[in-house]
Motif scaffolding. Structure first.
Motif, PDB file in Angstrom:
ATOM      1  N   UNK A   1     -28.762   1.281  31.424  1.00  0.00           N
ATOM      2  CA  UNK A   1     -28.400   2.546  30.882  1.00  0.00           C
ATOM      3  C   UNK A   1     -29.351   3.546  31.559  1.00  0.00           C
ATOM      4  N   UNK A   2     -28.872   4.757  31.855  1.00  0.00           N
ATOM      5  CA  UNK A   2     -29.394   5.714  32.287  1.00  0.00           C
ATOM      6  C   UNK A   2     -29.430   7.102  31.353  1.00  0.00           C
ATOM      7  N   UNK A   3     -30.776   7.392  30.667  1.00  0.00           N
ATOM      8  CA  UNK A   3     -30.728   8.381  29.813  1.00  0.00           C
ATOM      9  C   UNK A   3     -30.812   9.686  30.498  1.00  0.00           C
ATOM     10  N   UNK A   4     -30.283  10.742  29.833  1.00  0.00           N
ATOM     11  CA  UNK A   4     -30.267  12.211  30.437  1.00  0.00           C
ATOM     12  C   UNK A   4     -31.411  12.980  29.688  1.00  0.00           C
ATOM     13  N   UNK A   5     -31.553  13.989  30.135  1.00  0.00           N
ATOM     14  CA  UNK A   5     -32.659  14.863  29.831  1.00  0.00           C
ATOM     15  C   UNK A   5     -31.931  15.951  28.647  1.00  0.00           C
ATOM     16  N   UNK A   6     -32.369  16.167  27.515  1.00  0.00           N
ATOM     17  CA  UNK A   6     -31.952  17.116  26.739  1.00  0.00           C
ATOM     18  C   UNK A   6     -32.815  18.299  26.126  1.00  0.00           C
ATOM     19  N   UNK A   7     -32.513  19.407  25.982  1.00  0.00           N
ATOM     20  CA  UNK A   7     -33.205  20.352  25.362  1.00  0.00           C
ATOM     21  C   UNK A   7     -33.068  20.574  23.824  1.00  0.00           C
ATOM     22  N   UNK A   8     -34.191  20.395  23.022  1.00  0.00           N
ATOM     23  CA  UNK A   8     -33.882  20.486  21.610  1.00  0.00           C
ATOM     24  C   UNK A   8     -34.961  21.286  20.902  1.00  0.00           C
ATOM     25  N   UNK A   9     -34.961  21.892  19.757  1.00  0.00           N
ATOM     26  CA  UNK A   9     -35.660  22.739  19.251  1.00  0.00           C
ATOM     27  C   UNK A   9     -36.856  22.150  18.741  1.00  0.00           C
ATOM     28  N   UNK A  10     -38.182  22.720  18.623  1.00  0.00           N
ATOM     29  CA  UNK A  10     -39.490  22.050  18.570  1.00  0.00           C
ATOM     30  C   UNK A  10     -39.588  21.389  17.163  1.00  0.00           C
ATOM     31  N   UNK A  11     -38.950  21.924  16.124  1.00  0.00           N
ATOM     32  CA  UNK A  11     -39.051  21.334  14.838  1.00  0.00           C
ATOM     33  C   UNK A  11     -38.380  20.035  14.705  1.00  0.00           C
ATOM     34  N   UNK A  12     -37.450  19.495  15.623  1.00  0.00           N
ATOM     35  CA  UNK A  12     -36.786  18.291  15.829  1.00  0.00           C
ATOM     36  C   UNK A  12     -37.356  17.501  16.660  1.00  0.00           C
ATOM     37  N   UNK A  13     -38.549  17.541  17.305  1.00  0.00           N
ATOM     38  CA  UNK A  13     -38.798  16.855  18.394  1.00  0.00           C
ATOM     39  C   UNK A  13     -39.858  15.831  17.968  1.00  0.00           C
ATOM     40  N   UNK A  14     -40.493  15.672  16.778  1.00  0.00           N
ATOM     41  CA  UNK A  14     -41.331  14.730  16.576  1.00  0.00           C
ATOM     42  C   UNK A  14     -40.811  13.474  16.792  1.00  0.00           C
ATOM     43  N   UNK A  15     -41.490  12.435  17.577  1.00  0.00           N
ATOM     44  CA  UNK A  15     -41.201  11.031  17.737  1.00  0.00           C
ATOM     45  C   UNK A  15     -40.472  11.154  18.998  1.00  0.00           C
ATOM     46  N   UNK A  16     -39.919  12.155  19.726  1.00  0.00           N
ATOM     47  CA  UNK A  16     -39.124  12.143  20.940  1.00  0.00           C
ATOM     48  C   UNK A  16     -39.855  12.028  22.265  1.00  0.00           C
ATOM     49  N   UNK A  17     -39.454  11.650  23.154  1.00  0.00           N
ATOM     50  CA  UNK A  17     -40.260  11.457  24.551  1.00  0.00           C
ATOM     51  C   UNK A  17     -39.898  12.593  25.532  1.00  0.00           C
ATOM     52  N   UNK A  18     -41.097  13.247  25.878  1.00  0.00           N
ATOM     53  CA  UNK A  18     -41.097  14.370  26.743  1.00  0.00           C
ATOM     54  C   UNK A  18     -40.349  14.006  28.213  1.00  0.00           C
ATOM     55  N   UNK A  19     -39.357  14.818  28.511  1.00  0.00           N
ATOM     56  CA  UNK A  19     -38.677  14.449  29.920  1.00  0.00           C
ATOM     57  C   UNK A  19     -39.482  15.440  31.004  1.00  0.00           C
ATOM     58  N   UNK A  20     -39.968  16.298  30.750  1.00  0.00           N
ATOM     59  CA  UNK A  20     -40.996  17.305  31.580  1.00  0.00           C
ATOM     60  C   UNK A  20     -42.321  17.577  30.853  1.00  0.00           C
ATOM     61  N   UNK A  21     -43.340  17.847  32.070  1.00  0.00           N
ATOM     62  CA  UNK A  21     -44.714  18.468  31.462  1.00  0.00           C
ATOM     63  C   UNK A  21     -44.437  19.614  31.036  1.00  0.00           C
ATOM     64  N   UNK A  22     -45.338  19.931  29.940  1.00  0.00           N
ATOM     65  CA  UNK A  22     -45.588  21.124  29.104  1.00  0.00           C
ATOM     66  C   UNK A  22     -46.616  22.143  29.552  1.00  0.00           C
ATOM     67  N   UNK A  23     -46.168  23.226  30.405  1.00  0.00           N
ATOM     68  CA  UNK A  23     -47.255  24.035  30.825  1.00  0.00           C
ATOM     69  C   UNK A  23     -47.111  25.265  29.936  1.00  0.00           C
ATOM     70  N   UNK A  24     -48.469  25.612  29.710  1.00  0.00           N
ATOM     71  CA  UNK A  24     -48.706  26.912  28.967  1.00  0.00           C
ATOM     72  C   UNK A  24     -48.364  27.931  29.689  1.00  0.00           C
ATOM     73  N   UNK A  25     -47.403  28.854  29.039  1.00  0.00           N
ATOM     74  CA  UNK A  25     -47.162  30.429  29.890  1.00  0.00           C
ATOM     75  C   UNK A  25     -48.016  31.330  29.224  1.00  0.00           C
ATOM     76  N   UNK A  26     -48.988  31.118  28.356  1.00  0.00           N
ATOM     77  CA  UNK A  26     -49.840  32.132  27.786  1.00  0.00           C
ATOM     78  C   UNK A  26     -51.186  31.701  27.636  1.00  0.00           C
ATOM     79  N   UNK A  27     -52.091  32.571  27.525  1.00  0.00           N
ATOM     80  CA  UNK A  27     -53.528  32.085  27.101  1.00  0.00           C
ATOM     81  C   UNK A  27     -53.559  32.023  25.631  1.00  0.00           C
TER      82      UNK A  27
END
Length: 401
Positions: free
Chosen positions: A22-48
């Motif tokens: 089984x090959x799982x794809x990446x999907x973009x979801x809203x932050x409030x729905x993301x608890x328990x999910x596995x990150x597909x990409x690194x999170x890089x801060x765009x601000x200080x």
């Protein structure tokens, strides 16, 4: 009549994992729905964070050199040159000999390198009397002190926890890229099965397995995308199976997995080109289980009895497909417990506190009964190579949930 050949539970799990592509794809979801999910990409801060020099107390922004030597007996007077409001992007600045009022969280004026707490100050007309000296950067945080622009916050592959949410919100991360959940379709079969909300007639039963299996899937972080009821007709099952395979990675068919006159699961799988690699597992309950694969997707035919369907899901599908880890405790058995050599026997149990000691008691009932599910807190698996356990033995209890 065709009979199935059983394999061990261990062999059945191995056969599934070998075929699991089984090959799982990446999907973009809203932050409030993301608890328990596995990150597909690194999170890089765009601000200080913070994005400006900020006070952490209510007080007066100063050039700290002006506070050296200040005390309650000999306070240092500074001219109050202004006030900064909360949330204001100030253009004020200070020089030697003056100060600016700033609230907790407020932006500091240019030239300030410290904040004197309001408790250590006294206002006298247009002057502020400073009664305690401070050191550089006291009671303030500098731009980027917490998180810097371009800094990696989380790594791909990490599970998002409730504690991550606030941090991600602080950097403005409205959406996150996660790995999609394994998608399931559930097909409950049987002319006697009716949906909830329908009056129950003699000979009919409500749809138990769809709801129970859905809950187990979601608890194990899978996603149910199709739920359907199908009567005991080959053409209807064929059509439902085709639709389910288009939408899901895994299809669970409840009922029809044995070899009776109206058990169509095996034929339906073969009619769509599925490869059946498993039909019969040496477990109790749940022996007449089917495992098949079609175009890289799994189809499992589960027995229709609720306890059998649940048992096969938790001992076969959860560990092999969803990779869910079990939670268990060790406790003392309160009575003799008999197995069935050659089969792994799963027995629902309850745990009773007797004099401060946890004692385990079996809850017996036919696989078609649902009451044991209400009364039990877990189960014991008796291995296929022993006859059972004696009262007083310490046993592993796998907890529900």
């Amino acid at each position: 009549m065709k009979f199935f050949t059983t394999v061990s539970l261990e062999k059945a799990c191995e056969d599934i994992m070998i075929r699991n592509k089984i090959i799982l794809k990446n999907e973009k979801i809203k932050l409030e729905n993301s608890v328990g999910r596995i990150l597909a990409e690194d999170i890089i801060s765009s601000v200080n964070i913070p994005s400006f020099d900020r006070s952490v107390v209510d007080g007066y922004a100063v050039d700290v050199r002006d506070t050296f030597g200040a005390s309650e007996s000999v306070p240092v007077p500074l001219f109050l040159s202004g006030e900064i409001l909360m949330g204001e992007h100030t253009k004020l600045s200070i020089g030697r000999g003056n100060c600016v009022y700033v609230p907790t969280g407020g932006m500091l004026p240019a030239g300030a390198d410290g904040v004197v707490m309001i408790e250590d100050c006294e206002k006298l007309d247009s002057e502020i009397l400073i009664s305690r000296g401070i050191s550089n950067f006291s009671n303030m945080v500098l731009t980027g002190d917490e998180i810097k622009f371009g800094e990696k916050i989380l790594n791909a592959g990490e599970k998002i926890t409730p504690y991550h949410i606030g941090v991600l919100a602080s950097i403005g991360q409205e959406y996150v890229s996660v790995i999609e959940k394994i998608k399931f379709a559930i097909i409950s079969t049987g002319d006697e099965i009716i949906p909830l909300g329908t009056p129950l007639n003699i000979g009919e039963v409500y749809d138990i397995n769809t709801y129970t299996l859905s809950s187990l899937i979601e608890d194990a972080k899978g996603e149910v995308v199709i739920r359907s009821l199908v009567g005991d007709k080959m053409n209807l099952l064929h059509e439902s199976l085709e639709s389910a395979l288009e939408a899901a990675h895994v299809v669970l068919i409840s009922g029809g997995s044995s070899v009776g006159v109206k058990d169509f699961t095996e034929k339906a799988i073969e009619s769509i080109g599925g490869e059946i690699f498993l039909h019969g597992i040496a477990v109790k309950p749940g022996k007449p289980t089917i495992g098949a694969i079609c175009n890289g997707k799994f189809i499992f035919g589960l027995p229709g009895h609720p306890q059998s369907a649940i048992n096969i899901f938790r001992c076969l599908v959860e560990p092999s497909i969803l990779k869910k880890n079990k939670k268990s405790i060790i406790a003392k058995l309160g009575e003799n417990l008999y197995g069935d050599p050659g089969k792994v026997c799963f027995i629902n149990v309850k745990i009773v506190d007797e004099g401060g000691e946890k004692i385990v008691y079996p809850i017996f009932g036919k696989s078609s009964m649902v009451r044991p599910l209400l009364e039990s807190c877990g189960y014991i698996a008796i291995p296929d190579f022993i006859e059972g356990y004696y009262a007083g033995e310490m046993v592993e209890v796998v907890l529900h949930g």
